[in-house]
Design an enzyme around this catalytic site. Structure first.
Site, short mmCIF file in Angstrom:
data_model
loop_
_atom_site.label_atom_id
_atom_site.label_comp_id
_atom_site.label_asym_id
_atom_site.label_seq_id
_atom_site.Cartn_x
_atom_site.Cartn_y
_atom_site.Cartn_z
N ASP A 11 0.88 -1.16 0.00
CA ASP A 11 0.00 0.00 0.00
C ASP A 11 0.93 1.22 0.00
O ASP A 11 2.08 1.12 0.43
CB ASP A 11 -0.89 -0.03 1.26
CG ASP A 11 -1.80 1.17 1.35
OD1 ASP A 11 -2.41 1.54 0.32
OD2 ASP A 11 -1.92 1.73 2.45
N ASP A 13 0.05 5.03 0.91
CA ASP A 13 -0.12 5.95 2.03
C ASP A 13 -0.24 5.17 3.33
O ASP A 13 -1.16 4.40 3.53
CB ASP A 13 -1.36 6.83 1.81
CG ASP A 13 -1.27 7.63 0.51
OD1 ASP A 13 -0.17 8.13 0.20
OD2 ASP A 13 -2.29 7.75 -0.20
N ASP A 136 -1.67 -0.96 5.77
CA ASP A 136 -1.91 -0.38 7.09
C ASP A 136 -3.39 -0.35 7.47
O ASP A 136 -3.76 0.25 8.47
CB ASP A 136 -1.31 1.03 7.17
CG ASP A 136 -2.03 2.03 6.28
OD1 ASP A 136 -2.55 1.64 5.21
OD2 ASP A 136 -2.07 3.23 6.64
#
Length: 185
Positions: A11, A13, A136
């Site tokens: 991922d 960000d 995240d």
């Protein structure tokens, strides 16, 4: 037949850069400490590095695809300058509700849907069982599970995760730097 390869799906960000919300230019982009070393290590372990990122800021009109591509080219150049090659970047500009036409659609690429991962798996002949997802959010883990990715890792990037979020992962790391000690051939 082409040789199957393993991939580390990342991922963006919250894993590669600090998630400041709708990051769209280099001056807003702050690399997470240790990301270059961790990604270099993953590359040395034989993983293709493939970024899969929801970018509803495009659909919301906060920035456009050209700005996203310019930032992506800049980001890839930063990795290259640290001896790391990002194999590819897949992104989803859509949102089912909070977007402007033509981006307001319920697509199969926005995580938690697995579309971006499935595109990468097909394009690069990925062996999903030996691949990993570093994300995240629970949506990253759900997309990885739906795509059959063998190792789902939640990276704690300063956010608080619920027990449900944590239960969606196979492993929880304090940061992407943990790859240096936890990923070996």
């Amino acid at each position: 037949m082409k040789q199957m390869q393993k991939a580390a799906f990342l991922d963006r960000d919250g894993v590669i850069n600090i998630d400041h919300g709708y990051v769209s230019s280099p001056d807003q982009f702050e690399f997470i400490d240790g990301v270059f070393d961790a990604c270099r290590h993953l590359q040395q372990q034989g993983y293709l590095l493939i970024v899969v990122t929801n970018q509803s800021g495009i659909g919301r009109g906060y920035y456009n695809e050209q700005q996203f591509y310019a930032l992506t080219d800049w980001m890839k150049a930063q990795f290259e300058s640290h001896g790391v090659t990002l194999t590819d970047v897949f992104f989803c500009p859509h949102h089912p509700v909070n977007a402007n036409p033509p981006y307001q659609i319920d697509c199969n690429c926005r995580k938690p849907a697995p579309g971006m991962l499935l595109q990468a798996i097909e394009k690069y002949h990925i062996d999903v069982s030996s691949s990993l997802m570093l994300g995240d959010k629970k949506a990253d883990m759900q997309a990885a599970k739906a795509a059959g990715v063998g190792r789902k890792v939640l990276v704690l990037s300063g956010q608080t995760l619920t027990a449900e979020d944590q239960a969606s992962a196979d492993e929880i790391w304090p940061s992407i730097k943990a790859a240096l000690g936890l990923v070996t051939n």
